[in-house]
Design an enzyme around this catalytic site. Sequence first.
Site, PDB file in Angstrom:
ATOM      1  N   ASP A  95       0.819  -1.212   0.000  1.00 21.60           N
ATOM      2  CA  ASP A  95       0.000   0.000   0.000  1.00 21.60           C
ATOM      3  C   ASP A  95       0.853   1.262   0.000  1.00 21.60           C
ATOM      4  O   ASP A  95       1.913   1.308   0.628  1.00 21.60           O
ATOM      5  CB  ASP A  95      -0.902  -0.017   1.238  1.00 21.60           C
ATOM      6  CG  ASP A  95      -1.819   1.188   1.317  1.00 21.60           C
ATOM      7  OD1 ASP A  95      -2.650   1.339   0.416  1.00 21.60           O
ATOM      8  OD2 ASP A  95      -1.689   1.972   2.269  1.00 21.60           O
ATOM      9  N   GLU A 103       1.129  -0.579  -5.144  1.00 18.92           N
ATOM     10  CA  GLU A 103       0.164   0.483  -5.395  1.00 18.92           C
ATOM     11  C   GLU A 103       0.975   1.772  -5.441  1.00 18.92           C
ATOM     12  O   GLU A 103       1.285   2.375  -4.416  1.00 18.92           O
ATOM     13  CB  GLU A 103      -0.891   0.549  -4.284  1.00 18.92           C
ATOM     14  CG  GLU A 103      -2.019   1.517  -4.625  1.00 18.92           C
ATOM     15  CD  GLU A 103      -2.325   2.528  -3.533  1.00 18.92           C
ATOM     16  OE1 GLU A 103      -3.177   3.392  -3.773  1.00 18.92           O
ATOM     17  OE2 GLU A 103      -1.715   2.453  -2.456  1.00 18.92           O
TER      18      GLU A 103
END
Length: 632
Positions: free
Chosen positions: A315, A368
Site C-alpha cells: 500500500d 500500489e
Amino acid sequence: MSQVITHSLFTDFDINLFKSGKHYRLYEKFGSHILEKDGIKGTYFAVWAPSAKAVSVIGDFNFWVEGEHQLQVRWDSSGIWEGFIPGVEQGVTYKYKIHSSHNDIKTEKADPYARRCEHPPKTASVVWQYDPKWSDAKWMKARAKNNALDAPYSVYEVHLGSWKRKIEEDRSLSYLELADELVAYAKALQFTHVEFMPIMEYPYDPSWGYQLTGYFAPTARFGYPEEFAQLVDAMHKAGIGVILDWVPSHFPEDAHGLGFFDGTALYEHPDRRRGYHPDWKSLIFNYGRNEVKSFLISNALFWMDQYHIDGLRVDAVASMLFLDYSREDGEWEPNVFGGRENLEAMAFLREMNEAVYLNYPDTQTIAEESTSFPMVSKPTSIGGLGFGMKWMMGWMHDTLEYFKKEPIYRRHHQNDLTFSMTYAFTENFMLPLSHDEVVYGKSSIIGRMPGDKWQKFANLRLLYGYMFTHPGGNLLMMGSEFGQHDEWKFNGSLDWHLTQFADHQGIMNVITDLNKLYKKQPALHEKQFDAAGFEWISHEDANNSVISYVRKGNDSQIVVVCNMTPVPRENYRVGLPAIGKYKLLFNSDDSKYGGSDYKIKKSFTAQKENWQYRDQSVELNLPPLGVLVYGV
C-alpha cells in the site's frame, strides 16, 4: 519480585543479523513463545526497547502490576529485553510496561510480534501458540505456475468486514463462514485470486485496516489465527490464490501501538518531516534503521511462511518514495543528492522484494504506486524496485473519465482510451478498479456510467470487456461484479438483494465469462506484460468511437472490436491479422448479459481485401455499446 528465569532464543548470529538489518525471521525469536524449560511450562518473552531502563510483562496473570515480572536486558547492546515466566499459558493477555531512560517516560505497549490480539476495542496481546492444519499441498506444489507473470491474474478485492453480514445478528461473517461462502462465490465467478484489504490487527474500523497495530496477528474481529489459516486453505483447495494488502508505509499513534515505543522514536523516523504523515495523521517507519528493516521484512515473509500467502499488495508506495509527498515547500528536506526521492525507502523496498523472491519465488509483490516513478516492477539487478507488478493508476483514471462521458462526446476524447498503450509495457501493470474508486462521493462504478438504465448496464459490460482484453492483470472491488449502485460502506454489507434482478445477474454473468475467457485464451495472458502481445488494428476512428486491436499469445491471437456508442455499426470493415476462420468468443451484447442481441456474425472467414494496412479484413455488425471478441 516474582520469578523470571533467564532464557534466550537468540544466538550471537541472530543478534548480528538483527543489528545489521538482515534478520528476516524475527517472529521466531521476538514476541511470546510457549515452551518448557527444565521441566517447567511457561512462556518466553522478548521485546526490543533500547532506551528502556526497565521492562515488565504485565497481564491478567499478575493483575497488570508493574515490576512483578521484570525482563532482563541483554548484555550485547542489542536493546533486547527477555525472560521466561513460568506458568504463563495459552490465552493469557499481556502488554509490556516500559520505563524509559528518556525523561523517565513510561509506556504500556502491545507486543509488536504478537500472534494474536484482543478483539478491538480492547488492545492487549494474547499469548498464542499458532497451530494450523493445512491441506493445500496440491496448490502449494503448483502455485509457481498459477502465480507466474504469464498466468491469468484476475483479482477479487474484498473487505472481510463488509462483504456480507449476518443482518439479524448485526455482525460480519467469521473466517470459517467466509471459508464456505466467500470461497464458493469467488470460485463460481471464476476469479483466479482474492485480495484481502488489511487483515492484520487494527484498532479503528473507519481506517479500513490501513492503520495497523498488530503486524503479525490476523484481526480477532473474525476469529482465531488458525481460522484465518483455514480460510486461506479453503481458497487454495478451490484453486484460488490469496493476496494480502500490506502496509509498511505508516502506522497509527495509538498509545498501545509502535509509536514512541520505548519513550523515543524507535520504529518511526525521529524527524517529523520524514516521520509523520500529514494526510493520514500517522507515523512513518524509519527505513534507514536496520532493526526496523528487519522487523518489516520479517513481517512480509511471515505471512508467506506461516499463512501460505501468495502475494502482497504493498500500500501507498508513492508516499514512501518521495520525501515531499503531500508536503509543501519547507516541510521536507532533500536527500543527500538534493533530490526528492527517499533513498532509504527505495533501498528498503528493493531489499524486501529480493528477500520475498529469494525465499518464495512462487509468489508476487504488487505495488500500489500512483506516480511515474520508473522501473517499479523491474528487477533490482538492473536498478528497479523489484516488484512483480504495479497498479496501472493512469489507466484507471483515464478510462473512468472516458466512460463517464455521454457517448456523443466520446469522439473528442478517444485519446483517453488509447493513451494507456503508449506506456502499457513500461511496467508489469495490473488494471485496478479498487475500493478507492467507490468511496468518498466518487459513486460506484455503474454509478459513473451515463444514459438511461439500459445504457448504464451496457456501458458497464463494455467497460469490463475492454478491461479484460486490455494487456495486464485485472482487479475488481467487491460489489462491482454485480453492478452495485451505492458506494461501498465499510460498516455495512454489499447489496446482495440486487443479484436477484436480471440486469445485475447479467453483470455477474459477464464477469464470470470474462474470467473464463481470460483463463482459457492464452492470447490474453501469455504476453500480458510484453509489447509483442498487443497490436492495434485501428485506434483512429474517433468519429464512430470504435477501437480494434489484436491480443497475441505464443501460438494464438484474438481480435477485439469495441463500439463505444449506443449506435449500432452495420457492415463495419475491420482489418484482420491473419487469414482463416474466426469464431466468436465473447459478445457483451448477448441477451444472457442483459444485452440487445443485435444480430452479429458468430463466425466468419477472413476476406482477402486490404484494409487498415492488412491483407485481409471482414465486414461486421457492431452492437451498441458492445465488445466483440473473435479467435482465429
